[in-house]
Design a protein around this motif. Sequence first.
Motif, mmCIF file in Angstrom:
data_model
loop_
_atom_site.group_PDB
_atom_site.id
_atom_site.type_symbol
_atom_site.label_atom_id
_atom_site.label_comp_id
_atom_site.label_asym_id
_atom_site.label_seq_id
_atom_site.Cartn_x
_atom_site.Cartn_y
_atom_site.Cartn_z
ATOM 1 N N THR A 1 -35.967 50.794 -23.410
ATOM 2 C CA THR A 1 -34.723 50.435 -22.750
ATOM 3 C C THR A 1 -33.885 51.700 -22.573
ATOM 4 O O THR A 1 -34.108 52.705 -23.253
ATOM 5 C CB THR A 1 -33.925 49.410 -23.586
ATOM 6 N N PRO A 2 -32.910 51.678 -21.673
ATOM 7 C CA PRO A 2 -32.073 52.866 -21.471
ATOM 8 C C PRO A 2 -31.424 53.390 -22.754
ATOM 9 O O PRO A 2 -31.389 54.593 -22.972
ATOM 10 C CB PRO A 2 -31.027 52.389 -20.463
ATOM 11 N N SER A 3 -30.941 52.515 -23.619
ATOM 12 C CA SER A 3 -30.295 52.991 -24.853
ATOM 13 C C SER A 3 -31.311 53.622 -25.802
ATOM 14 O O SER A 3 -31.013 54.630 -26.441
ATOM 15 C CB SER A 3 -29.539 51.862 -25.547
ATOM 16 N N GLU A 4 -32.506 53.056 -25.893
ATOM 17 C CA GLU A 4 -33.551 53.637 -26.744
ATOM 18 C C GLU A 4 -34.030 54.960 -26.173
ATOM 19 O O GLU A 4 -34.280 55.901 -26.914
ATOM 20 C CB GLU A 4 -34.715 52.667 -26.893
ATOM 21 N N HIS A 5 -34.146 55.030 -24.854
ATOM 22 C CA HIS A 5 -34.564 56.278 -24.209
ATOM 23 C C HIS A 5 -33.525 57.362 -24.470
ATOM 24 O O HIS A 5 -33.878 58.497 -24.821
ATOM 25 C CB HIS A 5 -34.761 56.066 -22.707
ATOM 26 N N GLU A 6 -32.263 57.027 -24.330
ATOM 27 C CA GLU A 6 -31.194 58.008 -24.567
ATOM 28 C C GLU A 6 -31.198 58.463 -26.024
ATOM 29 O O GLU A 6 -31.005 59.646 -26.308
ATOM 30 C CB GLU A 6 -29.828 57.443 -24.183
ATOM 31 N N ALA A 7 -31.421 57.539 -26.945
ATOM 32 C CA ALA A 7 -31.493 57.919 -28.358
ATOM 33 C C ALA A 7 -32.675 58.863 -28.590
ATOM 34 O O ALA A 7 -32.554 59.841 -29.335
ATOM 35 C CB ALA A 7 -31.623 56.673 -29.233
#
Length: 125
Positions: A37-43
């Motif tokens: 997900t975008p938040s996991e990718h950013e993390a």
Amino acid sequence: MPDPEVSHVSGIQAGRDLHIEQSTVAVGHSTVTGVPTPSEHEAAVEELRTAVGLLLEQLRRNELQYEDGAELVEAAEQVNAEVARDEPRRNIILRWLGFIAPGVHSTAAVAADVAAIQQSVTSLF
């Protein structure tokens, strides 16, 4: 912690909270298969940035240990600048890491860090 029943662990670790194994990305205690997900990718990207920053610090600290220490530091600075971009360019990062890898081959821990970062870049971008 790796599963004791697995005979071959091909995963890598960048930092302490990011684990990438083939198409599986684990951030902290969560696991994502396929596209995160975008938040996991950013993390995961933030963990990669942290790992690159630590590599740069380590190369600066031990610059005199390497034959081309100044050039290795400069290459790591280029990688650091590129991963800081909103849209990092994978090929540029991998090219600079490809320059760093043979220069640090005599230091197993640093060479392993470079390889882990290369794998992370390939998986994330």
